[in-house]
Design an enzyme around this catalytic site. Structure first.
Site, PDB file in Angstrom:
ATOM      1  CD  GLU A   5      27.786  37.095  77.075  1.00 37.55           C
ATOM      2  OE1 GLU A   5      28.938  36.832  77.452  1.00 37.55           O
ATOM      3  OE2 GLU A   5      27.425  38.232  76.765  1.00 37.55           O
ATOM      4  CD  GLU A  26      25.297  40.321  80.312  1.00 41.35           C
ATOM      5  OE1 GLU A  26      26.334  40.830  79.849  1.00 41.35           O
ATOM      6  OE2 GLU A  26      25.274  39.195  80.834  1.00 41.35           O
TER       7      GLU A  26
HETATM    8  C1  BG6 Z   1      29.139  39.694  79.175  1.00 41.62           C
HETATM    9  C2  BG6 Z   1      29.027  38.960  80.473  1.00 41.62           C
HETATM   10  O1  BG6 Z   1      29.935  38.922  78.352  1.00 41.62           O
HETATM   11  O2  BG6 Z   1      29.782  40.911  79.165  1.00 41.62           O
HETATM   12  C3  BG6 Z   1      29.071  39.831  81.716  1.00 41.62           C
HETATM   13  O3  BG6 Z   1      27.851  38.188  80.503  1.00 41.62           O
HETATM   14  C4  BG6 Z   1      30.113  40.899  81.536  1.00 41.62           C
HETATM   15  O4  BG6 Z   1      29.313  39.002  82.820  1.00 41.62           O
HETATM   16  C5  BG6 Z   1      29.741  41.737  80.321  1.00 41.62           C
HETATM   17  O5  BG6 Z   1      30.265  41.718  82.662  1.00 41.62           O
HETATM   18  C6  BG6 Z   1      30.661  42.910  80.058  1.00 41.62           C
HETATM   19  O6  BG6 Z   1      31.987  42.461  79.953  1.00 41.62           O
HETATM   20  P1  BG6 Z   1      33.133  43.014  80.901  1.00 41.62           P
HETATM   21  O7  BG6 Z   1      34.291  42.182  80.627  1.00 41.62           O
HETATM   22  O8  BG6 Z   1      33.320  44.438  80.515  1.00 41.62           O
HETATM   23  O9  BG6 Z   1      32.606  42.885  82.286  1.00 41.62           O
END
Ligand code: BG6
Length: 443
Positions: free
Chosen positions: A153, A343
């Site tokens: 990101e 993701e």
């Molecule tokens: C993304 C990141 O921004 O969001 C991850 O690459 C992160 O590392 C994911 O875990 C979800 O966000 P969060 O804050 O709920 O873990």
């Protein structure tokens, strides 16, 4: 027309959110870690053989993780940590033996703490230190990894730093965009080196991609929406895919007093080090208004105005599967490169009762999001991988708690590290296994 044969169904994590960091194995403190940084997370570091067996049972074809720079080089100027190298070598070997393709991010939150002495990414020296680490990764693990990603990101960094995050004061734009530039140069250099050392391997960038909607059809909202989308996604995307800064940075940098410290040699590197595919994360959509006084809701790193048409998760993030279809189309239309979704998932409070977790809300999230990804594929978008976030519970990045659970596998541990660390399959495990088994035919 559905998902292509050989589609890489999988799951993703980052090293720092799952491994845990233990005294005695030579890992150094990473910048994101607190002073007393020895924390177990879900102790993937000691459980990975068992976890890989579960991933295999799930049918996973790909596992996206990262290498923690501070585990390989606790001191970026010093010697490599052999224990860290042995750990990652064994992890990637075991994944390959299990028929699970590693997709590996070079940088996902593991920058070594000593880089603070030189101002982290604001210093050009960090590029050289990063390349030393990258060369070690390629030499030690390159034969085991067909897909690499540069920086997680990378586009969200400026938004976070410019706004101030986790108690840090907001950074001036000039600082933020010069630090980003150094990362982009480092990513291009890492791509060039990968192509030289392993011509068959593929490098992707990694963008946090959002569907951003204008609040109303007032043209002012639409213009603001275009500007936010351009700055957030396409400064990085265009540099990484086309090898040069897009037209709109000129006025954007002028407006914000950014003097980009870019050399001719760097311009050439950016041109040469363009990526082979694009990877994205997608969690939620945002709404933008030209009016300053609209209430802001939270979201994945960048929040926006409330969207009354959408539900939110327990942390106030909009749930928007159709936004996923939009994002995939938008990304493909602009970059025309194969896309890996690395993701996409739902963080929620889960309850373990009699060894079971009934997470029908996660099943619904996956069903709706994978369903919309399928529609995007039918629209003609070339998606070749989907790694849901995450196959196993991890420590959430923004709120630093394991209570925000993402996994289809539950880990019995709390934020203080109490628990058995036993793994339990949630109901969503069976659902996702079926999705993989049918190559996304039966959702
Ligand atoms: C993304 C990141 O921004 O969001 C991850 O690459 C992160 O590392 C994911 O875990 C979800 O966000 P969060 O804050 O709920 O873990």
């Amino acid at each position: 027309m559905g998902f292509k044969k050989g589609f890489l169904w999988g799951g993703g994590v980052s090293a720092g959110q799952c491994e845990g960091s233990f005294e005695g194995d030579g890992k150094g403190r990473a910048i994101r870690e607190p002073e007393n940084f020895h924390e177990p997370a879900v102790d993937f570091y000691h459980h990975y053989p068992e976890d890989i067996r579960l991933f295999q049972e799930l049918g996973m074809k790909a596992f996206r993780t990262s290498i923690d720079w501070s585990r390989i080089y606790p001191d970026p100027w010093g010697e490599a940590n052999q224990i860290g190298i042995d750990y990652y070598r064994d992890l990637f070997e075991k994944l390959n033996e299990a028929g699970i393709t590693p997709i590996v991010t070079l940088s996902h939150g593991g920058d070594p703490y000593p880089l603070k002495q030189i101002g982290e990414w604001s210093s050009k020296e960090t590029i050289d230190l990063f390349m030393k680490y990258v060369r070690t990764c390629y030499e030690k693990f390159g034969d085991l990894i067909p897909y690499w990603l540069t920086f997680n990101e990378v586009n969200c960094g400026p938004a976070v730093a410019g706004r101030g995050f986790g108690g840090e004061p907001p950074q001036p734009y000039d600082f933020v965009y010069n630090a980003l530039h150094n990362r982009l140069v480092a990513g291009a250099k890492a791509t060039v080196l990968l192509h030289e050392m392993y011509p068959e391997s593929r490098m992707g960038n990694m963008l946090g991609y959002f569907a951003i909607y204008p609040k109303t059809c007032n043209p002012k909202d639409n213009i603001k929406c275009m500007q936010k989308t351009n700055v957030l996604h396409h400064i990085c995307g265009e540099v990484q895919v086309y090898g040069e800064y897009p037209y709109f940075v000129k006025s954007f940098f002028k407006e914000h007093d950014v003097n980009l410290n870019i050399t001719d040699e760097e311009r050439e590197v950016l041109k040469k080090g363009t990526v082979d595919f694009v990877s994205i994360s997608y969690y939620c959509s945002d709404v933008i208004s030209h009016l300053e006084d609209r209430p802001i809701v939270s979201g994945n790193l960048v929040g926006g105005v409330d969207n009354e048409f959408l539900e939110k998760n327990g942390w106030g993030w909009h749930i928007d599967p159709e936004g996923f279809r939009w994002v995939l189309n938008d990304c493909y239309q602009r970059y025309k490169k194969p896309i890996a979704v690395v993701e996409n998932g739902l963080g929620s409070f889960d309850t373990l009762e009699d060894g079971k977790v009934h997470d029908d809300y996660r099943i619904q999230f996956l069903k709706d999001n994978i369903g919309q990804m399928k529609v995007a594929v039918e629209d003609g978008v070339d998606v070749f991988a989907y790694c849901m976030w995450s196959p196993i519970d991890i420590v959430a990045a923004s709120v630093k708690t394991v209570k925000k659970r993402y996994g289809v596998i539950y880990v019995d541990v709390d934020d203080e590290g109490n628990g058995t660390f036993n793994r339990y399959k949630k109901d969503s495990f069976d659902y996702y296994r079926h999705v993989i088994e049918t190559n996304g035919e039966d959702l």
